[in-house]
Design a protein around this motif. Structure first.
Motif, short mmCIF file in Angstrom:
data_model
loop_
_atom_site.label_atom_id
_atom_site.label_comp_id
_atom_site.label_asym_id
_atom_site.label_seq_id
_atom_site.Cartn_x
_atom_site.Cartn_y
_atom_site.Cartn_z
N ASP A 7 47.79 55.41 -28.53
CA ASP A 7 46.95 56.49 -29.07
C ASP A 7 45.47 56.15 -28.97
O ASP A 7 44.64 56.77 -29.66
CB ASP A 7 47.32 56.75 -30.54
CG ASP A 7 48.73 57.28 -30.70
OD1 ASP A 7 49.17 58.05 -29.83
OD2 ASP A 7 49.40 56.92 -31.70
N TYR A 8 45.11 55.19 -28.14
CA TYR A 8 43.70 54.84 -28.00
C TYR A 8 42.89 56.05 -27.54
O TYR A 8 43.35 56.84 -26.69
CB TYR A 8 43.52 53.73 -26.96
CG TYR A 8 44.13 52.40 -27.34
CD1 TYR A 8 44.11 51.94 -28.65
CD2 TYR A 8 44.70 51.59 -26.36
CE1 TYR A 8 44.67 50.70 -28.98
CE2 TYR A 8 45.25 50.35 -26.68
CZ TYR A 8 45.24 49.93 -27.99
OH TYR A 8 45.78 48.72 -28.33
N ALA A 50 45.23 51.77 -17.09
CA ALA A 50 44.77 52.96 -17.83
C ALA A 50 45.89 53.98 -17.97
O ALA A 50 46.08 54.58 -19.04
CB ALA A 50 43.57 53.58 -17.12
N GLN A 51 46.65 54.20 -16.90
CA GLN A 51 47.78 55.12 -16.97
C GLN A 51 48.76 54.70 -18.07
O GLN A 51 49.23 55.53 -18.84
CB GLN A 51 48.52 55.16 -15.63
CG GLN A 51 47.84 55.95 -14.54
CD GLN A 51 48.68 55.92 -13.28
OE1 GLN A 51 48.50 55.07 -12.40
NE2 GLN A 51 49.62 56.82 -13.19
N GLN A 69 48.28 64.44 -21.59
CA GLN A 69 48.97 65.68 -21.95
C GLN A 69 50.26 65.83 -21.15
O GLN A 69 51.27 66.31 -21.68
CB GLN A 69 48.05 66.87 -21.70
CG GLN A 69 46.87 66.94 -22.67
CD GLN A 69 45.82 67.95 -22.24
OE1 GLN A 69 45.95 68.59 -21.20
NE2 GLN A 69 44.76 68.07 -23.03
N ARG A 70 50.23 65.43 -19.91
CA ARG A 70 51.45 65.52 -19.08
C ARG A 70 52.55 64.66 -19.66
O ARG A 70 53.71 65.04 -19.66
CB ARG A 70 51.13 65.10 -17.64
CG ARG A 70 52.34 65.08 -16.73
CD ARG A 70 51.97 64.82 -15.29
NE ARG A 70 51.19 65.91 -14.72
CZ ARG A 70 50.88 65.99 -13.43
NH1 ARG A 70 51.29 65.04 -12.59
NH2 ARG A 70 50.19 67.00 -12.98
N MET A 129 43.66 59.62 -9.25
CA MET A 129 44.93 60.17 -9.72
C MET A 129 45.08 61.68 -9.50
O MET A 129 46.18 62.21 -9.63
CB MET A 129 45.11 59.87 -11.21
CG MET A 129 45.13 58.39 -11.56
SD MET A 129 46.41 57.50 -10.64
CE MET A 129 47.87 58.40 -11.12
N GLY A 130 43.99 62.36 -9.20
CA GLY A 130 44.07 63.80 -9.01
C GLY A 130 44.20 64.56 -10.32
O GLY A 130 44.57 65.73 -10.32
N MET A 131 43.92 63.92 -11.43
CA MET A 131 43.94 64.54 -12.75
C MET A 131 43.03 63.75 -13.67
O MET A 131 42.75 62.57 -13.42
CB MET A 131 45.36 64.59 -13.32
CG MET A 131 45.94 63.24 -13.70
SD MET A 131 47.63 63.32 -14.36
CE MET A 131 48.55 63.52 -12.83
N THR A 132 42.54 64.38 -14.72
CA THR A 132 41.68 63.69 -15.67
C THR A 132 42.52 62.81 -16.59
O THR A 132 43.74 63.00 -16.70
CB THR A 132 40.88 64.69 -16.51
OG1 THR A 132 41.80 65.42 -17.35
CG2 THR A 132 40.11 65.67 -15.64
N PRO A 133 41.90 61.85 -17.27
CA PRO A 133 42.64 61.06 -18.25
C PRO A 133 43.31 61.93 -19.31
O PRO A 133 44.46 61.66 -19.71
CB PRO A 133 41.56 60.16 -18.87
CG PRO A 133 40.54 60.01 -17.79
CD PRO A 133 40.51 61.34 -17.10
#
Length: 281
Positions: free
Chosen positions: A241-242, A233-234, A276-277, A267-271
């Motif tokens: 661009d899915y 997923a990462q 965005q990161r 992951m400590g963050m949302t998808p």
């Protein structure tokens, strides 16, 4: 621009002519992103961890094999009793008249597959060759350099004989159930995986296999599969661009909301924040 860590030949090779060396990692601790001015083979013997290679995360465990070029960026995080060996080498110092580019993926600078699995039947001969390379590296006689290169060629050939693509069934029937199970898990990222059905097909005891898997990898079967899916997923979030819902589906999550919950917990963050990161970087 922040400079990154570069590992240098002078710190790892005994002389300017030595072609090969062995860097043991017992255990491999967290290690920041770095490159080298040499190449390396990474072989994982025990435990698990997160290996990030050129921004792509891989959940690694026993039997994993990587071919790393000098310019490749990689790091290790989230390690758990991770034991591996790095066989490092300098292509320009190899003198034997062999087709090294055919033996070692990545040397010809063309697109290649850096990540493989080493079958259990190949682990003992590979370990023995690496031990011999280590022994020769401690010698200073006229034959040691030639012996190291000869052994390195034997190692490359042995890896070619026993390696297989991570998501493909081993071609030999002699691979262990653990090999077959890890291969099956890697090949079922988009589909539901039923361990009970796997055990029926391979005529093995489910409880025993679960215990063996945990002993070898330090993870449960479900945890390992979940980590594989999160790593995939990462990669999709960073390199495609899915829509997040489609990423969820391609990673075996039927419910995108549940996918977001699991991804955020791991992951400590949302998808969305992960994507965005990457854009911000």
């Amino acid at each position: 621009m922040t400079s990154h860590l570069v590992l240098r030949k002078a710190d790892f090779f005994a002389s300017a002519t030595q072609p090969v060396a062995v860097a043991d990692r017992y255990p491999q601790n967290v290690f920041a992103e770095h490159t080298h001015d040499f190449c390396e083979l990474v072989l994982v013997w025990r435990g698990n961890g997160l290996h990030v290679l050129n921004d792509r995360p891989y959940r690694i465990t026993c039997g994993d094999l990587f071919y790393i070029r000098a310019e490749d960026r990689h790091s290790y995080t989230s390690v758990n009793d991770l034991v591996l060996q790095n066989v490092i080498y300098c292509p320009e110092r190899l003198q034997l008249d062999l087709d090294w580019k055919a033996l070692i993926p990545g040397l010809d600078k063309k697109p290649f597959q850096p990540y493989w699995r080493l079958g259990s039947t190949g682990m003992n001969p590979v370990r023995q060759i690496i031990t011999q390379i280590e022994q020769e590296s401690r010698k200073a006689d006229d034959f040691s350099v030639a012996m190291m290169e000869t052994l390195f060629a034997q190692l490359a050939l042995t890896l070619n004989r026993h390696r297989y693509a991570v998501d493909s069934v081993p071609v030999t029937s002699s691979e262990t159930l653990l090999d077959k199970l890890i291969t099956a898990l890697a090949g079922n990222l988009e589909r539901t995986f039923a361990l009970e059905q796997f055990c029926q097909q391979n005529q093995c005891n489910e409880r025993t296999l679960r215990q063996q898997f945990r002993q070898q990898t330090g993870m449960t079967v479900n945890h390992y599969l979940r980590q594989l899916r999160i790593c995939h997923a990462q990669y999709l979030l960073r390199h495609t661009d899915y829509l997040i819902s489609e990423v969820a589906t391609r990673c075996g999550f039927e419910d995108s909301n549940y996918f977001s919950v699991v991804f955020t917990r791991e992951m400590g963050m949302t998808p969305s924040q992960c994507r965005q990161r990457n854009v911000a970087a």
